[in-house]
Enzyme design. Structure first.
Site, short mmCIF file in Angstrom:
data_model
loop_
_atom_site.label_atom_id
_atom_site.label_comp_id
_atom_site.label_asym_id
_atom_site.label_seq_id
_atom_site.Cartn_x
_atom_site.Cartn_y
_atom_site.Cartn_z
N ILE A 27 0.83 -1.19 0.00
CA ILE A 27 0.00 0.00 0.00
C ILE A 27 0.87 1.25 0.00
O ILE A 27 2.07 1.20 0.30
CB ILE A 27 -0.97 0.02 1.20
CG1 ILE A 27 -0.21 -0.05 2.53
CG2 ILE A 27 -1.97 -1.12 1.11
CD1 ILE A 27 -1.08 0.18 3.75
N CYS A 28 0.24 2.36 -0.33
CA CYS A 28 0.89 3.66 -0.40
C CYS A 28 1.68 3.91 0.89
O CYS A 28 1.17 3.66 1.96
CB CYS A 28 -0.17 4.74 -0.60
SG CYS A 28 0.48 6.39 -0.80
N PRO A 29 2.91 4.34 0.75
CA PRO A 29 3.64 4.85 -0.42
C PRO A 29 4.58 3.83 -1.05
O PRO A 29 5.36 4.18 -1.93
CB PRO A 29 4.44 6.01 0.17
CG PRO A 29 4.83 5.49 1.54
CD PRO A 29 3.62 4.69 2.01
#
Length: 91
Positions: A27-29
């Site tokens: 998941i981000c980042p």
């Protein structure tokens, strides 16, 4: 869109990636951080394929490419719940 642009996009999309980055499950980042690392190692004009499951990549990867001047081929595609991006590193 001109015929030449469409042909260039199609050619880019059909190009065999020089690098494949599988960020599925991250998941981000993390996907963009890994893309940045891969881009630094790639030569100008090389194609990087990114596979991702994080919906945030639909915003983050186009912004990354626009900000740094790399070419995102055909935006993104969704296949089997995964996003697929083809990015050409600027020369």
């Amino acid at each position: 869109m001109s015929q030449n642009t469409e042909q260039a996009d199609k050619q880019t999309y059909e190009q065999t990636p020089n690098h494949t980055l599988d960020t599925k499950g991250l998941i981000c980042p993390e996907p963009v951080m890994l893309l940045h690392k891969t881009i630094r190692k790639a030569a100008g004009g090389e194609c990087i394929e990114v596979l991702a499951t994080d919906p945030a990549t639909t915003r983050d990867i186009p912004n990354f490419c626009r900000h740094l001047g790399h070419t995102l081929s055909l935006e993104q595609t969704l296949e089997d719940g995964s996003y697929r991006y083809l990015i050409i590193k600027k020369n």
